[in-house]
Design an enzyme around this catalytic site. Structure first.
Site, PDB file in Angstrom:
ATOM      1  N   ASP A 197      -1.452  -1.527   8.019  1.00 16.97           N
ATOM      2  CA  ASP A 197      -0.623  -0.075   7.615  1.00 16.97           C
ATOM      3  C   ASP A 197      -1.411   0.549   8.604  1.00 16.97           C
ATOM      4  OD1 ASP A 197      -0.091   2.250   6.612  1.00 16.97           O
ATOM      5  OD2 ASP A 197      -0.090   1.498   4.673  1.00 16.97           O
ATOM      6  N   HIS A 198      -0.251   1.026   9.683  1.00 18.18           N
ATOM      7  CA  HIS A 198      -0.766   1.893  10.615  1.00 18.18           C
ATOM      8  C   HIS A 198      -1.501   3.174  10.196  1.00 18.18           C
ATOM      9  CE1 HIS A 198       3.278   3.616  10.469  1.00 18.18           C
ATOM     10  NE2 HIS A 198       2.790   4.354  11.193  1.00 18.18           N
ATOM     11  N   HIS A 260       2.084   3.607   2.710  1.00 15.55           N
ATOM     12  CA  HIS A 260       1.460   4.793   3.287  1.00 15.55           C
ATOM     13  C   HIS A 260       1.041   5.796   2.277  1.00 15.55           C
ATOM     14  CE1 HIS A 260       2.936   2.642   6.671  1.00 15.55           C
ATOM     15  NE2 HIS A 260       4.051   3.339   6.698  1.00 15.55           N
TER      16      HIS A 260
END
Ligand SMILES: NC(=O)c1ccc[n+]([C@@H]2O[C@H](COP(=O)([O-])OP(=O)(O)OC[C@H]3O[C@@H](n4cnc5c(N)ncnc54)[C@H](OP(=O)(O)O)[C@@H]3O)[C@@H](O)[C@H]2O)c1
Length: 509
Positions: A197-198, A260
């Site tokens: 999950d950047h 996110h």
């Protein structure tokens, strides 16, 4: 003496160079490899953070040779990072290899095994493997199965490792996420799996943990006694670009909130972990999700707002409605904006609302978390009406201007008591000379080192989908028209109404 859990391992030291290894990107001709992976690897190489003997093998069906693949990757670094330094590039390109093939077929895995053993001998990759799934999610189960059946999921020996990075989206709902986790655990152990999950790789998201747990002054007030509510805004000025096909079957709740925004909620809401280790940090985050108050189908319309962008103007340019975008159904009901009000039912957060919103074609790109504190319990300035005293705000700016603002009341100079809110500001850019690291660089390096702290664990993912899926189902069954907001505005008016009913209002970045 017995313990319920494995002992907490010390976190790997930053600055450590990873073990020699061979990394495989499955989907080497695709956008993610070009835009994110190769530029990130080049930067790591340039900063001398990759190990000796590091090798990258690109796999996709497009016919390429090592040479043509290298030249395409050079263009990608130039396009998405900076023109490559000739001397650095000449060394870096020798780490790149290409294997054309279809990931559906066992042949490519047989050829990969041969290439691995050649690279182990010639380049000293030492038998360590990392697989990056940069392909469409429909191919994840097939690839995992082939990696398992070919033996590639198992480390070569006790001293070796074999790891896998899985991109988002991880599932489409609770059942599909559960099925994918089931498939993974058939062949991999949890500590081999890195669900990326950047957002978690962003410096400012990691800094929330430093802010909370490396300072003594904030944690005592980080609770329901002092905090009125929390707002999380992830605003994008872009639309869906060329992703119509994927986005129209996903929507903002799946694409942004399930991963996110819930990660941000967990970072704000978690209890202090016993140590900064993958087990402790991820345990605490999962507990936050376990404490989320479930949303019943009949409550969904009270605590959520959906919207879809219409025509409008952004940065002075006319932009078109979502339903006119390529690969989007002309009568699509997919949401490009979502607001969600949630509660964490535990001692720290009981009855403190968290308002989450994300949307496309909003006026600007900004990700922020605003923590609004309660008003003062007693007004000593008799001649200042309460409404003239703003509550204290702590604003965590995640992007694009990374930093933290504390807003408080100050006396305006002069003979009378007049109050005015002022800001105390920390900005990454001016406080540190070092540039902020790109999320993919950080996360790739963590995977190579074997530190999963900043990756989503299987149980977290399922808990997140468990919370989100009833909302998706209620929306499926609700045929009322979806509100349309003009592109370039802060979303549908219903979003302001929802907060106004709680006597609160959005703080727009
Ligand atoms: N792009 C991003 O910025 C981004 C961001 C976050 C997550 N993701 C996720 O990352 C994944 C990849 O996204 P993307 O944007 O890079 O997609 P993409 O541009 O469509 O690339 C897909 C890649 O898969 C390869 N491929 C497809 N079928 C194959 C097969 N049967 N055998 C071998 N290779 C095959 C394609 O190459 P050939 O056609 O040559 O075979 C291509 O290299 C997706 O899951 C996406 O959701 C992407």
């Amino acid at each position: 003496m017995y313990s319920l859990e494995a002992p907490v391992k010390a976190a790997p030291q930053r600055g450590r160079i990873p073990d020699p290894c061979a990394m495989v990107t499955l989907g080497a001709s695709g956008d993610l490899t070009h835009r994110k992976l190769i530029p990130a690897l080049y930067k790591l190489f340039k900063s001398q953070l990759l190990p000796e003997g590091f090798s990258l093998i690109g796999i996709s069906r497009t016919p390429e040779t090592d040479e043509s693949f290298r030249s395409k990757m050079k263009e990608a670094v130039g396009a998405y990072f900076e023109p490559p330094d000739p001397e650095v590039w000449s060394r870096f390109e020798k780490t790149l290899f290409y294997l054309p093939g279809n990931v559906d077929s066992p042949d490519v895995y047989r050829e990969l095994i041969e290439l691995f053993s050649k690279l182990d001998k010639e380049r000293g990759c030492c038998g360590n493997r990392l697989f990056y799934l940069a392909v469409s999610p429909q191919l994840y189960p097939t690839i995992i199965e082939h990696l398992g059946k070919s033996g590639l999921s198992c480390p070569l020996s006790e001293k070796n490792w074999s790891r896998i990075i899985i991109e988002k989206p991880f599932g489409h709902d609770l059942n599909s996420a559960h099925a994918l986790n089931d498939k993974i655990v058939q062949y991999f152990k949890e500590d081999q799996v890195y669900r990326i999950d950047h957002f978690l790789g962003k410096e400012t998201v990691q800094n929330i943990l430093a802010f909370r747990f490396a300072n003594s002054i904030f944690e005592p007030i980080w609770n329901r006694q002092y905090i009125d509510h929390v707002q999380v805004t992830v605003a994008e000025s872009l639309g869906i670009e060329n992703r119509g096909g994927y986005y129209d079957s996903a929507g903002a709740l799946r694409d942004m909130v399930q991963n996110h925004l819930l990660q941000l909620v967990c970072t704000i809401g978690m209890e202090p972990p016993v140590a900064f280790t993958a087990t402790s940090v991820r345990d605490e985050k999962t507990k936050v999700l376990q404490a989320l108050r479930p949303i019943k189908p009949e409550e969904v319309n009270r605590v959520t707002v959906r919207g879809q962008y219409g025509d409008g103007v952004i940065d002075g340019k006319q932009v078109q409605a979502y339903r006119k975008e390529k690969n989007v159904k002309p009568d699509s009901r997919t949401e490009t904006y979502v607001l969600l009000k949630l509660f964490i039912d535990n001692w720290r957060w009981a009855d403190v609302p968290f308002y989450l919103r994300t949307g496309k074609h909003l006026p600007k790109r900004a990700t922020e978390i605003t923590i609004q504190f309660k008003r003062t319990p007693h007004l000593v300035f008799a001649r200042v009406p309460e409404k003239h005293i703003d509550p204290n705000l702590l604003i965590l700016h995640i992007q694009p201007d990374e930093g933290i603002t504390l807003r408080f009341e100050a006396k305006v100079p002069g003979p009378d008591i007049h109050l005015q809110p002022v800001n105390m500001k920390f900005q990454y850019g001016s406080s540190f000379t070092k540039p902020v690291e790109e999320a993919y660089e950080r996360l790739l390096l963590d995977t190579l080192i074997g530190d999963a702290t900043l990756f989503a664990r299987g149980d977290w993912i399922e808990a997140a989908w468990g919370f989100i899926t009833p909302i998706l189902e209620a929306w499926e069954n609700d045929r009322t028209p979806i509100p349309v907001y003009a592109s370039g505005t802060w979303g549908p008016s219903e979003a302001d109404v929802l907060l106004a009913e709680d006597k609160r209002k959005w703080r727009n970045p």
